[in-house]
Design a protein around this motif. Structure first.
Motif, PDB file in Angstrom:
ATOM      1  N   THR A 246       0.815  -1.213   0.000  1.00 59.73           N
ATOM      2  CA  THR A 246       0.000   0.000   0.000  1.00 59.73           C
ATOM      3  C   THR A 246       0.848   1.262   0.000  1.00 59.73           C
ATOM      4  O   THR A 246       0.344   2.347  -0.282  1.00 59.73           O
ATOM      5  CB  THR A 246      -0.963   0.003   1.207  1.00 59.73           C
ATOM      6  N   LEU A 247       2.122   1.154   0.297  1.00 63.05           N
ATOM      7  CA  LEU A 247       3.023   2.298   0.181  1.00 63.05           C
ATOM      8  C   LEU A 247       3.225   2.696  -1.278  1.00 63.05           C
ATOM      9  O   LEU A 247       3.614   3.825  -1.567  1.00 63.05           O
ATOM     10  CB  LEU A 247       4.376   1.968   0.817  1.00 63.05           C
ATOM     11  N   GLY A 288      -2.347   0.718   6.451  1.00 65.01           N
ATOM     12  CA  GLY A 288      -2.521   1.735   5.421  1.00 65.01           C
ATOM     13  C   GLY A 288      -3.587   1.396   4.405  1.00 65.01           C
ATOM     14  O   GLY A 288      -3.791   2.137   3.445  1.00 65.01           O
ATOM     15  N   LEU A 449      -1.681   6.147   5.874  1.00 62.91           N
ATOM     16  CA  LEU A 449      -0.322   6.037   5.341  1.00 62.91           C
ATOM     17  C   LEU A 449       0.666   6.870   6.147  1.00 62.91           C
ATOM     18  O   LEU A 449       1.814   6.475   6.334  1.00 62.91           O
ATOM     19  CB  LEU A 449      -0.292   6.479   3.878  1.00 62.91           C
TER      20      LEU A 449
END
Length: 883
Positions: A246-247, A288, A449
């Motif tokens: 998800t980064l 996140g 995030l």
């Protein structure tokens, strides 16, 4: 940050991912084919042969020479080519035998369409377990059973029994429901929506969410991942992959089954309050991942995040030509956790033309108190929706970090304007409340995030209370008890540095008076029992006692009440503790075990009315100070704690929560633990009451629940001796190490940087916060980074002098290492010592090989590797066999 960015410091191998076989196979066998119209086997075969994927299709049928005019083979082993992928659509009882034959033929993957396994229970559940055992013994991966199959529009593969092929796109859609998937497919064809992957996972017998997410991370054509989830499956695998991916790519999830769970008897408020849906929300927040509330929102958000940047905050400027729609937008915004910029919408009135809108957009874009813009247009006599849309196209990406959304309300009158806005990259919605809700999701995504990047404050070294606490817990289990007394519970807390009010046990009224005299009046007297969980429920609490007589009367009253309840056997005396008079807030801190995620932490408003206030937040352990603060922020009591009147030291409270989370992950025999109340005041934090419930002794140690997120691996803490004298400490990296990593990079020469990153990388790029946060805050299940540190003479804190990193290569039993040693420490044997520690980690992980890319000019590193048993392949490859 881009996966190809050298600053990511995350080595990636070129090894073919094991799940590639499901998306780009060279050959596919269909087992369970049929020529009968409408059968699953026939549809799968037709889909495979009518959608070219660059491979060969082999029908497997022992009774026919051909199927649908295609030559059939009696078994997978009889096929003339080695088969990559098998699609199994046989009757359920036949599946184990089919999988065994596939394993023997060396097939690497199977999609099991067949249904009726675990959901049928009994013998069918045993069949499912047998399938998994066979597949794992043969190192074959399985998708399903009970699934629609797999589509890869980008390669042309359609290994499903759906009625059509999805269009090509940049969004991956994963689902457990085949029926829902076919409906989404039909809708997508009508709306011209495309997919990079369209996967039905069924009952998650083997391949789970984490596996597919990890594969899609390596697929550069997939820009976002949408998931319809009914169950989590392997929680640790999912959380690990989701946090990593998800980064780089949004993961948006619709998780169903939010209804209230059947109430269960619990020995603590914490156990009763930790509902599974709240746990899921906490888990998604920790990684996140963005959770949405509907299928429509899944696709709205994929489109919105593809077109616009995430906002930096939650304030939305609402520009409108109509008051009613603006009110709708504002209400939806507040409900979604946002707030209107300037406190209210900007109403341009019904006479607003295109230039009026443009000026309002410019003002909102330049306003530092605004984090995003929503333009609302309702068609009115003096409004030109198309001309206004044309004018606003220029603002689509004018303000970095500030998303622009629109709601053009109406039908035919606004259709052209909506197309113009959407084509310019401005997400445009039918209704303003939908647009506000999307902005709320965007802000939540930013918030989630950001928690992965924030650097926590430095906490003290790990407590040494583990062994002392374990002694108390083991003694209770040896006594075949599951409930600790209040006194025992407080002793466990104290071993982890959690302050408790002094508490003394008394077996008689006279002893109670003596202890009260020693502590000083006023005191509280409570039931002392190894079997009663809630003392207040049986009249077991007497407060504000100011004399020996009152203490004696309280002792007799508690004993008498137990006798009335015919529970005198539960009475073992009382505990005496001083009354705490300082004003403050009563909090609750606790943990219980979730069946999917293991131990879960709870924080909120405590006291006797804990259920009535219903003010709580959940989180997964372990915590650091950043995560502890975010856990508190999700409660109402946090506003009071952080106010100027409260003067509660939140930094101290954060560290208390960190130590509590450490207790929970280390002491796995604890089923439930609760501090209620934890008194928080300007003077101190102190646990006034505590309760611990253990798992029964019938649960073996190796079956005790584990944390879904792997805790700090303290087993790798040690020392290394240097050539020429001196010792350094070696330990796994921590999020709090970011400031020390900045200093470490300042000690490196250009040569050291060149040979580590295979090129130049400037210092400001190496020490960028986003990069170092990712390097320091790692998932110990996916990678291990060991740092060597020493304290210089006169130095206040130890300095990092070397970093060694081992990163798993997804879906394989290989990992890649990277090593960097400060120039001043090179040539002293530190690099070799760090590599040997990585070998230990690799063996614990069950790795087969450790690999690396080493430039030819890096002579010292190549010599070290050769002496440690590496062999060299090609110009830069190095391989170490661990078995």
């Amino acid at each position: 940050m881009s996966p190809s960015d050298p600053s990511a410091d995350l080595p990636r191998g070129e090894t073919r991912h094991p799940l590639e076989v499901f998306f780009a196979p060279r050959s596919v066998a269909v087992i369970g084919t049929s020529e009968q119209e409408g059968t699953v086997g026939r549809t799968i075969l037709c889909n495979l042969v009518t959608n070219p994927f660059g491979g060969t299709v082999f029908p497997i049928d022992a009774k026919r020479a051909n199927v649908l005019g295609i030559k059939a083979w009696p078994s997978v082993s009889a096929a003339p080519e080695k088969i990559d992928l098998a699609v199994v659509a046989t009757p359920t009882p036949m599946v184990p035998g089919v999988i065994r034959e596939c394993v023997q033929a060396g097939i690497r993957g199977a999609i099991v369409i067949s249904a009726g396994f675990r959901e049928s229970g009994g013998e069918r559940l045993r069949l499912e377990r047998e399938i998994l055992e066979i597949a794992r013994a043969g190192r074959m991966r399985i998708i399903g059973p009970d699934c629609l199959g797999v589509m890869s529009p980008l390669t042309g593969l359609n290994a499903t029994f759906a009625g059509a092929m999805a269009r090509k796109g940049e969004v991956a859609f994963l689902s457990q429901s085949g029926a829902l998937q076919t409906a989404i497919l039909d809708w997508s064809l009508q709306e011209n929506v495309g997919f990079s992957a369209f996967v039905s996972l069924g009952s998650l017998l083997d391949v789970g969410w984490g596996d597919v997410i990890d594969y899609l991370d390596h697929d550069g054509r997939t820009k976002s991942i949408l998931i319809y989830m009914e169950s989590v499956g392997d929680a640790r695998s999912f959380l690990s992959a989701a946090r990593e991916v998800t980064l780089r790519k949004p993961i948006i999830i619709l998780q169903v089954g939010r209804g209230p769970q059947a109430a269960r008897a619990a020995a603590s408020h914490t156990g009763a309050l930790a509902g599974s849906d709240e746990v899921l929300t906490a888990a998604f927040r920790r990684t996140g991942v963005l959770r949405v509330d509907s299928i429509a929102d899944l696709f709205y958000m994929a489109d919105t995040l593809a077109k616009q940047p995430r906002p930096g905050g939650k304030r939305l400027s609402i520009v409108t030509n109509a008051g009613g729609p603006a009110v709708l937008a504002t209400d939806a915004l507040v409900a979604a956790g946002g707030e209107p910029a300037q406190g209210r919408p900007v109403d341009l009135l019904g006479s607003a033309d295109a230039e009026t809108y443009a000026k309002a957009m410019e003002l909102a874009g330049e306003d530092k108190g605004s984090d995003g813009i929503l333009a609302i247009l309702a068609p009115q006599d003096r409004t030109d929706p198309t001309l206004t849309a044309e004018r606003l196209r220029a603002y689509a990406h004018r303000y970095p970090g500030k998303p622009v959304l629109a709601s053009w309300m109406g039908g035919a009158q606004v259709a052209a304007g909506k197309r113009l806005l959407s084509g310019a990259g401005i997400p445009t919605f039918h209704y303003p409340d939908t647009a506000s809700r999307m902005f709320g999701y965007m802000w939540k995504y930013t918030y989630n995030l950001r928690g992965l990047y924030e650097t926590p404050s430095l906490t003290e070294e790990a407590t040494r209370g583990h062994d002392k606490a374990e002694e108390i817990l083991r003694a209770a289990r040896a006594d075949r008890r599951i409930l600790l007394t209040e006194l025992e519970s407080k002793r466990v807390l104290a071993t982890y540095g959690i302050p408790t009010v002094e508490t003394r046990a008394a077996a008689s009224a006279e002893e109670a008076v003596q202890e009260a005299e020693a502590l000083g009046y006023p005191v509280a007297v409570k039931l002392h029992s190894r079997t009663v969980a809630h003392k207040s429920d049986v009249g077991g609490v007497q407060l504000d006692l100011r004399s020996g007589r009152e203490v004696r009367d309280a002792f007799e009253a508690i004993r008498g009440r137990l006798a009335e309840l015919d529970r005198l056997a539960d009475f073992e005396g009382v505990t005496v503790q001083p009354m705490v008079r300082s004003g403050g807030y009563e909090l609750i801190v606790g943990s219980s075990v979730d069946p999917q995620f293991g131990p879960v932490l709870l924080f909120g408003t405590g006291g006797l009315l804990v259920e009535a206030f219903n003010d709580r937040s959940l989180a997964l352990p372990p915590l650091n100070t950043t995560l502890a603060r975010r856990m508190m922020e999700h409660t109402k009591i946090y506003r009071a704690l952080s106010g100027t009147r409260a003067r509660v030291d939140l930094a101290v409270l954060e560290k208390l929560l960190v130590r509590f989370s450490q207790l929970v992950v280390e002491q796995r025999t604890i089923a439930e633990i609760e501090i209620n109340p934890l008194l928080a005041s300007a003077e101190r934090l102190v646990a006034l009451d505590a309760r611990i419930v253990l798992h029964g002794s019938e649960l073996a140690d190796d079956r005790l629940p584990v944390s879904a997120i792997r805790p700090y691996p303290s087993q790798y803490v040690g020392t290394a001796e240097l050539r020429g004298g001196g010792v350094v400490k070696v330990r796994p990296i921590r999020p709090e190490d970011e400031p020390r990593m900045v200093q470490f990079h300042g000690t490196l020469s250009e040569d050291s940087v060149f040979y580590r990153y295979a090129g130049t990388l400037k210092l400001d790029a190496r020490v960028a916060h986003e990069r170092l946060a990712r390097i320091c805050f790692i998932d110990y299940d996916r990678e291990m980074a060991l740092v060597a540190e020493r304290t210089s003479p006169g130095g206040a804190l130890p300095e990092i002098v070397a970093v060694a990193r081992l990163t798993r290569l997804g879906g394989t039993r290989d990992a890649e290492f990277a090593l960097l040693v400060s120039d001043a420490m090179q040539g002293r044997g530190l690099g070799r010592a760090m590599l040997e520690r990585l070998f230990d980690v690799g063996r614990d992980w069950g790795l087969e090989r450790i690999v690396a890319e080493i430039l030819p000019g890096n002579g010292p590193m190549r010599r070290i590797c050769k002496s440690l048993g590496f062999t060299f392949e090609g110009e830069t490859g190095a391989v170490k066999e661990l078995r």
